[in-house]
Each structure stands twice: as C-alpha cells, then as structure tokens.
Design an enzyme around this catalytic site. Structure first.
Site, PDB file in Angstrom:
ATOM      1  N   GLU A 110      30.941  42.743  42.550  1.00 36.24           N
ATOM      2  CA  GLU A 110      32.045  42.117  43.540  1.00 36.24           C
ATOM      3  C   GLU A 110      31.587  41.178  44.355  1.00 36.24           C
ATOM      4  O   GLU A 110      32.150  41.094  45.577  1.00 36.24           O
ATOM      5  CB  GLU A 110      33.018  43.020  43.958  1.00 36.24           C
ATOM      6  N   CYS A 124      43.657  46.937  46.573  1.00 37.79           N
ATOM      7  CA  CYS A 124      43.097  46.398  47.885  1.00 37.79           C
ATOM      8  C   CYS A 124      43.724  44.813  48.165  1.00 37.79           C
ATOM      9  O   CYS A 124      44.107  44.847  49.470  1.00 37.79           O
ATOM     10  CB  CYS A 124      41.624  46.238  48.057  1.00 37.79           C
TER      11      CYS A 124
HETATM   12 ZN   LIG Z   1      40.849  42.873  46.916  1.00 43.98          ZN
END
Ligand SMILES: [Zn+2]
Length: 659
Positions: free
Chosen positions: A339, A423
């Site tokens: 990520e 998120c």
């Molecule tokens: Zn996120």
C-alpha cells in the site's frame, strides 16, 4: 479553548505560526459548497449506517455479547503459513474499527456546522455513551483489546494499530467538542491519553514504544491545542523523537511475544517509517498513508517547537516525494503489495493503488507545512491533491467511494458502497466537510489565502473582527474578487497565492494595479496596508489549458500527455469518447477548447480537441500485419479526473498518447 503558550517557550525560539481557521469560521459556497453539502446531506449518515451494518456498534457495546472475529485474520499465503515465524495472521482490519468510529464522528461533527441534524447527533451521542461505558477505570480504551483479545494490550504496537485507533478517536473527540460544545468524548480521550502518557515516555520504567501506524502524533497536537495541555504536545514529540531509535522497539516487542523479529510480514521497518530516526530520513518509503500521517505530525511538532532539524528532514522528504514518486493527480503509493512506495519514477497508471487516504494524507501534510509561513511549494501540492487524487475517492452525490484511484481503467474499476477495510470513506468525508479550514492561515499580523473559491471567512486580527468575502467561480474561472470587511481599520499583511500552474496573473487593490514582481515572495503576493471596510482586491489568474509531460524516467508515461486547466487534471472516459481509449492520440498541434457545461456532472468545464483514432477496420482475424492501422479523425472530450465514474461505467484514461 485555551491557547497554548509554553511550546515555544520550551525552546526559546520564536514561533511563526500560521494556524488554519477553525471549520465554522469559513463558509464555502460554489464548488466546495456542493461537495460539503453532499457530505452533510448523505456521506455523514451513510458512514454511521455502514459502521452499524458492519457490526461495529456491537464491538463497542459492553452490554451486548462480543461479536467475536467478524472479519477473519489476514490469511497467509502458503509460503507464509509454512514459515513458523509468520506473524501476519495476528492482523485483521477489525482491529481498526475504533478508528472508523473516530473518523465517522469527526465527519459528523464538521457536517453539523453545515447542516443541523439532530437525528445524526443523537446517534453519535449514543456511540460516545458506549465508549464512556467501555472505558476501563485506568483510562484504557480499545474495543478490540477489551472485547476480542483481552489481556494482550500493548503487546504488538507494530501491527495492531492500538495507538492509531486512539489517535482517530482523539481527532473525533476534538472535532465533536468544537462542533457541539459537548465534552464527553473529549474527557474520555483525555483520560485515555493520561493513561498512554503514564505508559509511554522517556522516563525510566515507561515503555519506549510508538505506533506501527502513525496517527496519534498529529492527533495529540490537536488535543494539546484544544485543551492547552502541554503534556499532550510533549507526548506527540516523544513519539516522533523515539521512532526508529535503537534498540529497536519492534524487535524487542516481537521477542517479548516469543516471535522472531525477522519474521515480520513486511520484512523491513521502512514499511512503517521506523527504519531510521525521523531526522535521518531522506527518502519517502513504505506504506503511503503512514508516511503522510507521520510527516503531518512532524510538521506540527516542527511548528510548535520551532524545530529546524525536523523541518530540514521534512524538506528532504518533500523533495523526494514530489520529484520522484507522485502521480500527476496528487495520488501516491503505486503498489497494492505494501500500500505504498516502490522505486523512483515507478508510477504505473492502470495498477496504481493511490489510496484515497494517501492523497488525503498529502493534503494534511501540505497544509501543515504552511504553518511556518505561506509558501506556494506546499500550497500548490495541497491544491493538486485536493482537487484531483483525493476527492476522486467520493462520488459527486456523496454516497459511493473509491479505495484505489488509478489513472487508467478498462472499465472494471467502479465505486463501491463499503469496503472491509473502510478507512477511505470517513477520511475523505472528514476532509471535505472541513475544507474551509484549509483555505487560510492566520498569524498575529497576517492572513494567508492558500485556496480560492466562493466563500466567507471570519477571523480576528489585532483584536479586530474582520470578514473576508471571496467571490469567484473558481476553479472554473480564475477571476477572484476579495472584499475585506474589518469592523474598524486594521493593519495586516494579506498573502495571496499565485499558483505555479498560472502563467499570467494580474492583481489590483481598489482598482489600482499592483506590480507583482515587487510583492512576490515564495509564490505569494504580500499586500501590506491598513485595511478599511470595503477594500477590494481583484486577482485574475489565467486558466489557459496546459499539456503536461512526465519526466522520461517514468516509463509508463513516455510519449503521452495529460491535460490540465487551473488546478484540475483531466481524463477521458468511454462514455464521452466511444471506442477503446488506447486507440486515441492527441497531436501536439491540436487546438484544445474549454467549454462550460452547466448540466454535466454538477456543472464542469470540459476540454475537447480533434485527435486521431486507430480505425476499426477489418483485420481478417489477423493479429499482426506489415501495414499500419488506418487513422481516422476523432473528437476527443475530457472531463475533470475527480468526476470520473459518476456516469455509465467504462474505460478511463489520464495519460493520452501524443501524435
Ligand atoms: Zn484508506
């Protein structure tokens, strides 16, 4: 609200702080008004409902049975499972649910400024009551460690987001207190932070840890500013100073758990930016959101403590990110694997991860770099990330979301209702709902205008209330009229950003032209005068269309061009450009026209040009031939990148072939 006095006194250095205006002091209209309305009308409620659907309410309710593990632990690959030291199976996104509540509360709080919503406020009050009942007598508060894995608190800071969750609840608490005047969550979080400060710190007997996912650092700065408690500011500084020191806390913590530190799933502490002490870091590495949150916290601490050593590190990291690893949309972190960041100039378009949270994090970092004074180097990047790679993550109506923000799609990348790692939705929600606070920076004798847009700001300078009204159709039009309305004449410097994308600008004060060269510093024009009621500043920013080219080191963009107008990056979508988009090419000499289309995508300016397309001719089932494909003329139409995938799903492309 209590003003903090002692931070600068600690070091004796003067604090030149340009602080953002609080959210309710800036009313936005126009472009951002529409975005904020969508969040207040839909997103804020949707976030709450989706959290409930995901069973997050059960996890925080001490009167209901624990929901147990709803989202499975990370499933290891066969290779990982065969490794006896593998610890990745200790992680599930359910560990972060407190952070989703924190950001949902924060989004709701800012939304309440825009639009009273008693139903939503009652629901949030009920969530806060549950947290109040869940909190332990020593102040500790984590729904995961209290309800799902009791007895394991503070045993895996590296992987399990314990302090990160606290950070998001702190941010929610500060925002909710400021929006509603209700102190309950703020008091809960102060008790929790007191417990954290008793547990972690440089003093003998305290743990020398810090979170594997940065966030609590910037949250503690907010809490310190809201409460006036220097202890909270010092704890933020401690977490930043301690990161990456030897002996390495995550090594020792892993050994204490009986695992081999080398069996770390992500192999390197670059993943969470603890590979070196922060002041020695010069390369942006690892998980992109973590990096942005860390740098945001560092910038806050640099401002509060007048710490030039942090500032120097931040400038090195800024250069590295913006010259080697940033998408043209302000997106960042190309790889899904970590990520985050990979190698210099590795910016693939179709597989770009470019998480919404990472671009939101860049907005946070950029805005904090402006704390030490106006500098267009940071504000331009804030604007780039704001108008492109961050708000692309939220549908125009505020109901659907992107996690990844690629710059090219074959049509299968579409917005979703929710995600098992949710998120991004509350992150983009809270950023949009608080957009007014990114517009300005206020110092003792100066106001910096970082962003333009139809809006009204109210602030006090030298003890005198001033309102500042921007009238503008920005970002569609570069004409900005600013009326300054002090209750009584007051002297201050007005700093106006001249964006780097603007090739021609004109400035007038009360109708009289100002020579820009004479007043320009760090990309801002500084107008120093005694302001009288009705003074008017007119800024005209040329919004001609730009063709942008990438450094040839970026292999994916070679021979390609991206279109921009003002702060907006454009893309082509299949719905406007029938056929496969990879067949389109745009000649260097093609004239590109801008058209205002009030009924398209909420009212936008589109770009169009005559280009070429490789024709759909009969290849007689052949794959290769000696003759090139025939070309046909094609009308190419582009829309702002942020607005893509709000109509029929289909292909999308930012970087067009040139020629
Ligand atoms: Zn996120």
């Amino acid at each position: 609200m209590t003003a903090l006095k002692s931070a600068a006194q600690h070091t004796g250095k003067p604090k030149l702080a340009f602080r953002p205006l609080p959210v309710p002091q800036v009313d936005v209209r126009g472009f951002w008004g529409d975005r904020v309305d969508a969040v207040a009308a839909r997103t804020a409620e949707i976030l709450y409902e989706r959290c409930v659907e995901a069973r997050m309410l059960e996890q925080i309710d001490p009167d209901r049975p624990s929901p147990g593990v709803v989202i499975p632990f990370h499933s290891p690959s066969p290779d990982e499972a065969a490794n006896p030291g593998f610890t990745g199976s200790t992680v599930t996104t359910q560990m972060f649910w407190d952070s989703d509540w924190g950001k949902t509360i924060e989004t709701a709080a800012y939304s309440l400024y825009r639009r009273r919503n008693d139903t939503l406020e009652k629901k949030i009050d009920a969530v806060i009551d549950l947290y109040g009942r869940l909190q332990q007598s020593d102040g500790y508060l984590s729904s995961w460690y209290q309800r799902i894995q009791p007895g394991l608190r503070w045993t895996n800071l590296r992987d399990c987001h314990e302090l990160y969750c606290a950070g998001h609840l702190i941010e929610g608490a500060v925002a909710y207190f400021q929006a509603t005047g209700k102190r309950k969550l703020l008091d809960i979080m102060c008790r929790y932070v007191d417990h954290i400060a008793d547990t972690f710190g440089p003093e003998p007997g305290k743990k020398k840890g810090y979170c594997g996912h940065e966030e609590i650092e910037l949250a503690l700065v907010k809490l310190a500013r809201a409460t006036g408690e220097q202890k909270y500011m010092d704890l933020a500084k401690y977490f930043i100073d301690q990161r990456g020191q030897q002996p390495h806390y995550f090594d020792e913590e892993a050994r204490a758990r009986g695992t081999d530190p080398k069996a770390y799933h992500f192999k390197t502490y670059e993943y969470n930016q603890s590979h070196k002490p922060v002041r020695e870091q010069d390369k942006v590495v690892g998980h992109a959101v973590r990096a942005m949150y860390l740098f945001s916290g560092m910038a806050d601490v640099a401002t509060e403590y007048g710490d030039d050593t942090l500032r120097a590190a931040l400038d090195r990291l800024w250069d590295d990110l913006t010259t080697k690893s940033l998408y043209v949309t302000g997106g960042l972190g190309p790889s899904a694997h970590n990520e985050g960041f990979t190698s210099d100039y590795d910016l693939p378009n179709e597989t770009a991860y470019a998480e919404t949270c990472a671009a939101v994090g860049l907005v946070f970092w950029s805005s904090r770099m402006l704390g030490m004074g106006p500098n267009a180097r940071y504000a331009d990047m804030m604007e780039r990330a704001l108008y492109n790679g961050s708000i692309s993550g939220l549908s125009l109506d505020g109901s659907l979301f992107f996690y990844e923000n690629p710059l090219e799609s074959r049509g299968r990348h579409n917005r979703w209702k929710w995600h098992r790692c949710p998120c991004c939705p509350p992150n983009i929600g809270r950023m949009v709902a608080s957009i007014g606070s990114y517009f300005y920076g206020l110092a003792d004798d100066a106001l910096a205008v970082h962003l333009y847009g139809d809006s009204t700001a109210r602030f006090e300078i030298s003890g005198k209330p001033v309102s500042l009204v921007q009238t503008s159709n920005y970002p569609w039009n570069g004409a900005v009229s600013i009326r300054v309305e002090p209750v009584a004449p007051v002297a201050f410097t007005l700093h106006l950003r001249l964006p780097a994308w603007c090739r021609k600008a004109a400035l007038k004060v009360n109708g009289k032209a100002v020579a820009l060269d004479a007043v320009l510093s760090d990309g801002y024009a500084a107008i120093e005068r005694e302001w009288q009621k009705g003074d008017c500043v007119e800024l005209d920013l040329d919004m001609s269309i730009s063709r942008l080219f990438a450094n040839p080191e970026v292999r994916q963009d070679i021979g390609r061009v991206a279109l921009a107008r003002g702060p907006l990056i454009y893309c082509v979508e299949a719905t406007d450009n029938p056929g496969q988009l990879h067949r389109i090419s745009l000649p260097r000499a093609a004239r590109i026209e801008a058209h205002h289309e009030p009924n398209l995508l909420g009212g936008i300016v589109t770009l169009s040009a005559t280009g070429n397309r490789e024709a759909s001719e009969d290849w007689r089932n052949g794959l290769y031939r000696a003759e090139p494909p025939a070309l046909e003329e094609a009308r190419v139409k582009a829309v702002p990148y942020y607005a893509w995938d709000n109509r029929d799903s289909g292909e999308m492309l930012v970087w067009l072939r040139e020629g």
